[in-house]
Design a protein around this motif. Structure first.
Motif, PDB file in Angstrom:
ATOM      1  N   GLU A 116       0.832  -1.200   0.000  1.00 37.39           N
ATOM      2  CA  GLU A 116       0.000   0.000   0.000  1.00 37.39           C
ATOM      3  C   GLU A 116       0.869   1.253   0.000  1.00 37.39           C
ATOM      4  O   GLU A 116       1.760   1.402   0.828  1.00 37.39           O
ATOM      5  CB  GLU A 116      -0.919   0.011   1.233  1.00 37.39           C
ATOM      6  CG  GLU A 116      -1.817  -1.209   1.392  1.00 37.39           C
ATOM      7  CD  GLU A 116      -1.070  -2.437   1.899  1.00 37.39           C
ATOM      8  OE1 GLU A 116       0.076  -2.285   2.368  1.00 37.39           O
ATOM      9  OE2 GLU A 116      -1.633  -3.546   1.790  1.00 37.39           O
ATOM     10  N   ASN A 118       0.240   4.127   0.999  1.00 38.58           N
ATOM     11  CA  ASN A 118       0.142   5.014   2.163  1.00 38.58           C
ATOM     12  C   ASN A 118       1.243   4.748   3.190  1.00 38.58           C
ATOM     13  O   ASN A 118       1.537   5.599   4.014  1.00 38.58           O
ATOM     14  CB  ASN A 118      -1.250   4.924   2.799  1.00 38.58           C
ATOM     15  CG  ASN A 118      -1.578   3.548   3.326  1.00 38.58           C
ATOM     16  OD1 ASN A 118      -0.710   2.673   3.356  1.00 38.58           O
ATOM     17  ND2 ASN A 118      -2.814   3.339   3.729  1.00 38.58           N
ATOM     18  N   GLN A 119       1.872   3.581   3.136  1.00 41.09           N
ATOM     19  CA  GLN A 119       2.963   3.321   4.083  1.00 41.09           C
ATOM     20  C   GLN A 119       4.182   4.175   3.742  1.00 41.09           C
ATOM     21  O   GLN A 119       4.890   4.657   4.615  1.00 41.09           O
ATOM     22  CB  GLN A 119       3.336   1.841   4.094  1.00 41.09           C
ATOM     23  CG  GLN A 119       2.193   0.976   4.585  1.00 41.09           C
ATOM     24  CD  GLN A 119       2.635  -0.441   4.840  1.00 41.09           C
ATOM     25  OE1 GLN A 119       3.594  -0.689   5.553  1.00 41.09           O
ATOM     26  NE2 GLN A 119       1.934  -1.386   4.244  1.00 41.09           N
ATOM     27  N   THR A 121       3.982   7.077   2.147  1.00 43.98           N
ATOM     28  CA  THR A 121       3.582   8.438   2.506  1.00 43.98           C
ATOM     29  C   THR A 121       3.754   8.666   4.006  1.00 43.98           C
ATOM     30  O   THR A 121       4.273   9.691   4.440  1.00 43.98           O
ATOM     31  CB  THR A 121       2.103   8.684   2.134  1.00 43.98           C
ATOM     32  OG1 THR A 121       1.904   8.231   0.796  1.00 43.98           O
ATOM     33  CG2 THR A 121       1.746  10.147   2.235  1.00 43.98           C
ATOM     34  N   GLN A 141       8.857  -5.790   3.587  1.00 40.29           N
ATOM     35  CA  GLN A 141       7.570  -6.347   3.185  1.00 40.29           C
ATOM     36  C   GLN A 141       7.628  -6.923   1.775  1.00 40.29           C
ATOM     37  O   GLN A 141       6.936  -7.871   1.442  1.00 40.29           O
ATOM     38  CB  GLN A 141       6.485  -5.273   3.275  1.00 40.29           C
ATOM     39  CG  GLN A 141       6.340  -4.755   4.698  1.00 40.29           C
ATOM     40  CD  GLN A 141       5.191  -3.764   4.831  1.00 40.29           C
ATOM     41  OE1 GLN A 141       4.040  -4.098   4.636  1.00 40.29           O
ATOM     42  NE2 GLN A 141       5.508  -2.532   5.164  1.00 40.29           N
TER      43      GLN A 141
END
Lengths: 224, 253
Positions: A116, A118-119, A121, A141
């Motif tokens: 994702e 957003n990680q 960001t 990850q």
């Protein structure tokens, strides 16, 4: 037939063992370098500027778009014409490494892009640099997510090392060819070879499954 | 012009994405210890405004001052970002790290704090948001409300001078919203400087010092909750607040 198999194993096990050694050596070197370089290329492809991305993509397409055997022939038979000589072992290893690198770069890129956004960001919002964010947040990850694809690649690679016998590298297939033609027991010898490859593949699969299990994130396990 | 008593000063901020002008000349200030809430219909640039403040999105023009530093021209943005906390609608937690490590990673990587100190700090911040017993859990093992509280603890651990909240409760089940708002209310009472985009009218009304109503990329009206709710100067403000109150209730969460 069983008698013949036992006889061959008893008489020729040192030769088989030598072949297995060379096969494993080729596989391990190209797996580890391929994984390492492939991971670097994957991150370059996702996070670099257009120019670098174009070079990386070009490399990957050329390598994936041409048969590995043709590449090995170019290294082994073609390059000496221009004064660059390498052993059969060296030419094969080079071919295996660049192929593994190209394929793994694409698998790993897929894994990076499945994380994702957003990680990243969030990491930047804490004041982490881009490199810090990549190394501490994205990379760990990525590795976890790439393992299933890597497992496939390692299995292919291990089996593809058998191509090396065509240019005479002293790996398992080459040893088998010599033993078989000396004894005229082709069926038995190649059955033995098949079993050896199978065992090696099963061991690799088992080890990587253990690693995958170990890296599993609590709460994100596959529901069974 | 010495206006450094403001923690944050935004001047004539403009930002467009392609043809779409999202922010048109937005200006406002924030003082230390203030809680301001930004409300407005979706697509009016509220989130863009927040992401411009810590430069996750670069504005086209205008100035943003964090105390005396012009953020838009900062040489090292990473140094400024660590002074501005950010809490995301979708949490943005690091999935491979426990709650504790999520909070520790900023101080360790950015402020070069020792592991030991970072651990003690994370312990304090998790206690502050009421999650001590979940410190060793991974994000996937936490509820939405717990995840968001980890997000807040992670921002707090950097000792920011200002925290930006981008719809912190919009992704939560209704019954989990309260626990997050309670933490934010507690921060407001302890005079943390906070700029919050939210639709939680009850919270805006009871906790904020000022409400900023944005629509179409401009600030239509700003003022105390009392003034905006009871006596809005613009018709649109009244309409919008009426709608939200109808939808979410007056609420005194």
């Amino acid at each position: 037939m069983l008698n013949n198999i036992v006889e061959i194993v008893v008489n020729h096990w040192p030769s088989f063992l030598e072949g297995v050694g060379v096969t494993l050596l080729m596989a391990l070197i190209s797996m580890s370098l391929g994984t390492f370089l492939g991971t670097i290329l994957a991150f370059l492809k996702v996070y670099s500027n257009k120019f670098v991305v174009a070079i990386v993509s070009g490399f990957i397409e050329i390598i994936r778009g041409t048969p590995m055997l043709v590449q090995i022939f170019i290294f082994y038979f073609g390059l000496p014409v221009y004064g660059i000589r390498m052993t059969a072992f060296g030419a094969c290893i080079l071919g295996f490494i660049i192929n593994s690198t190209a394929y793994q770069a694409e698998y790993t890129r897929g894994a990076i892009q499945s994380i994702e956004q957003n990680q990243m960001t969030a990491a930047r919002s804490l004041g982490m640099t881009r490199n810090q964010s990549i190394f501490s947040v994205i990379l760990p990850q990525t590795i976890k997510r790439a393992i299933p694809a890597w497992t496939n690649e390692f299995i292919y690679l291990l089996k593809y090392t058998s191509l090396a016998y065509i240019v005479g590298a002293e790996e398992l297939m080459e040893k088998a060819k010599v033993i078989a033609s000396r004894n005229f027991l082709f069926f038995e010898v190649y059955i033995i070879v098949a079993v050896i490859y199978l065992i090696l593949v099963l061991v690799i699969t088992w080890l990587l499954q253990k690693l995958e299990k170990k890296l599993e994130i609590p709460g994100m396990e596959t529901v069974r | 012009m010495s206006e450094s008593k403001h923690i944050l000063r935004v001047e004539n901020l403009r930002k467009s994405f392609g043809e779409n002008l999202v922010l048109k000349d937005v200006s406002f200030t924030m003082d230390k210890g203030e809680t301001k809430v930004i409300i407005g219909p979706s697509g009016t640039g509220k989130s863009t405004l927040l992401t411009c403040i810590n430069q996750l999105v670069k504005p086209d023009s205008g100035k943003i001052y964090l105390k005396d530093i012009n953020v838009t021209q900062a040489e090292n943005m990473n140094r400024i970002r660590q002074r501005i906390g950010f809490v995301f609608q979708d949490f943005g937690l690091f999935n491979h790290l426990t709650a504790m490590r999520n909070v520790m990673i900023g101080p360790i990587k950015v402020q070069k704090m020792s592991k030991e100190d970072a651990k003690n700090l994370a312990y304090e911040e998790l206690k502050r948001v009421g999650l001590l017993e979940h410190a060793d859990k991974y994000p996937a093992q936490l509820s939405g409300g717990q995840k968001q509280r980890v997000g807040i603890a992670r921002a707090l651990a950097m000792q920011p001078e200002l925290i930006l909240f981008d719809e912190p409760t919009s992704a939560l089940d209704p019954e989990l919203i309260g626990e997050v708002l309670a933490v934010m209310k507690d921060l407001a009472e302890n005079r943390m400087t906070m700029l919050i985009v939210t639709h939680e009218m009850g919270f805006a009304r009871t906790v904020s010092d000022e409400i900023i109503f944005m629509e179409g990329g401009v600030i239509v009206e700003q003022g105390s909750p009392e003034k905006l709710f009871k006596n809005p100067q613009h018709k649109r403000t009244g309409e919008f607040l009426f709608k939200l109150t109808e939808l979410y209730g007056e609420g005194d969460r």
